[in-house]
Design a protein around this motif. Structure first.
Motif, PDB file in Angstrom:
ATOM      1  N   PRO A  68    -118.069   0.747 -56.180  1.00 42.39           N
ATOM      2  CA  PRO A  68    -116.719   0.488 -56.675  1.00 42.39           C
ATOM      3  C   PRO A  68    -115.907  -0.446 -55.778  1.00 42.39           C
ATOM      4  O   PRO A  68    -115.150  -1.273 -56.275  1.00 42.39           O
ATOM      5  N   GLY A  69    -116.069  -0.324 -54.479  1.00 48.12           N
ATOM      6  CA  GLY A  69    -115.344  -1.208 -53.567  1.00 48.12           C
ATOM      7  C   GLY A  69    -115.764  -2.660 -53.737  1.00 48.12           C
ATOM      8  O   GLY A  69    -114.926  -3.571 -53.800  1.00 48.12           O
ATOM      9  N   THR A  70    -117.058  -2.877 -53.852  1.00 44.46           N
ATOM     10  CA  THR A  70    -117.586  -4.223 -54.051  1.00 44.46           C
ATOM     11  C   THR A  70    -117.140  -4.788 -55.392  1.00 44.46           C
ATOM     12  O   THR A  70    -116.709  -5.933 -55.486  1.00 44.46           O
ATOM     13  N   LEU A  71    -117.247  -3.979 -56.422  1.00 50.29           N
ATOM     14  CA  LEU A  71    -116.898  -4.440 -57.757  1.00 50.29           C
ATOM     15  C   LEU A  71    -115.399  -4.722 -57.879  1.00 50.29           C
ATOM     16  O   LEU A  71    -114.984  -5.692 -58.517  1.00 50.29           O
ATOM     17  N   THR A  72    -114.584  -3.903 -57.230  1.00 52.65           N
ATOM     18  CA  THR A  72    -113.145  -4.146 -57.216  1.00 52.65           C
ATOM     19  C   THR A  72    -112.828  -5.435 -56.469  1.00 52.65           C
ATOM     20  O   THR A  72    -111.985  -6.231 -56.897  1.00 52.65           O
ATOM     21  N   THR A  73    -113.506  -5.643 -55.361  1.00 50.70           N
ATOM     22  CA  THR A  73    -113.311  -6.869 -54.588  1.00 50.70           C
ATOM     23  C   THR A  73    -113.678  -8.086 -55.426  1.00 50.70           C
ATOM     24  O   THR A  73    -112.986  -9.108 -55.385  1.00 50.70           O
ATOM     25  N   LEU A  74    -114.746  -7.995 -56.195  1.00 51.53           N
ATOM     26  CA  LEU A  74    -115.138  -9.103 -57.062  1.00 51.53           C
ATOM     27  C   LEU A  74    -114.045  -9.441 -58.068  1.00 51.53           C
ATOM     28  O   LEU A  74    -113.752 -10.610 -58.301  1.00 51.53           O
ATOM     29  N   LEU A  75    -113.439  -8.408 -58.647  1.00 47.72           N
ATOM     30  CA  LEU A  75    -112.355  -8.666 -59.606  1.00 47.72           C
ATOM     31  C   LEU A  75    -111.165  -9.322 -58.918  1.00 47.72           C
ATOM     32  O   LEU A  75    -110.525 -10.212 -59.475  1.00 47.72           O
ATOM     33  N   SER A  76    -110.882  -8.903 -57.697  1.00 43.18           N
ATOM     34  CA  SER A  76    -109.769  -9.501 -56.946  1.00 43.18           C
ATOM     35  C   SER A  76    -110.086 -10.937 -56.565  1.00 43.18           C
ATOM     36  O   SER A  76    -109.226 -11.816 -56.655  1.00 43.18           O
TER      37      SER A  76
END
Length: 144
Positions: A68-76
Motif C-alpha cells: 500500500p505504501g508503494t502504490l500510494t506513492t505511485l499515485l502521488s
C-alpha cells in the motif's frame, strides 16, 4: 503490479469507493505494523497454519515489495511527474530489488547475524518514520 497500478490504481480505488488519502492511511498502518515487527522482533502478521505453499508466498511477498505504501506513492508521483520517468524509476527499483534478493545469501554471510539484526532495526526505524509521515500527511487531508 506497480506499473498496472500506476495506470488503473485510481480508477480501482474510486470503483470501490476509496480515495487516495484513505488508501494511504491504511497503507501507513500496514507499514507501521511491519516496522514494529522489525524493530521489536515480534510477530504481528502470523504465518499460515497450513504451512508455506505457493498460495501463501504471493500474499506475503506482494505487500512487502509492492504494498500500500508503494502504490500510494505511485499515485502521488503520477500527479507530479511524467509516466515515462515513473516507469523508469520502477524498472530501476525492480533491478535493484532483484540484485539484492539474488545476492542476499552472500550479503548475509558477509555481515553476519548481528549485522542483519542491526540493519533490520535501522530499516525498521526508517520504515516507521515513513509510516508516520504517510499517516500524518494523509489523515490531515481526510479531515480537511
Amino acid at each position: 503490479v506497480m506499473i498496472v497500478f500506476l495506470f488503473v490504481g485510481e480508477s480501482i480505488l474510486s470503483l470501490i469507493g476509496i480515495n487516495t488519502n484513505e488508501f494511504a492511511v491504511a497503507g501507513s498502518l500496514v507499514l507501521l505494523f511491519l516496522a514494529l515487527e522489525m524493530i521489536l522482533g515480534i510477530t504481528i502478521f502470523k504465518d499460515s497454519a497450513y504451512g508455506v505453499s505457493s498460495a501463501t508466498v504471493f500474499p506475503l511477498a506482494f505487500p512487502l515489495l509492492a504494498g500500500p505504501g508503494t502504490l500510494t506513492t505511485l499515485l502521488s508521483l503520477r500527479a507530479e511527474y511524467e509516466i515515462e520517468i515513473i516507469i523508469a524509476a520502477i524498472v530501476a527499483n525492480m533491478m535493484l530489488v532483484y540484485v539484492v534478493l539474488k545476492t542476499s545469501s552472500k550479503i548475509q554471510k558477509m555481515i553476519g547475524k548481528n549485522g542483519i539484526e542491526v540493519i533490520r532495526k535501522v530499516f525498521g526505524v526508517i520504515l516507521l518514520a515513513i509510516a508516520v509521515k504517510l499517516f500524518t500527511s494523509n489523515i490531515q487531508e481526510l479531515f480537511n
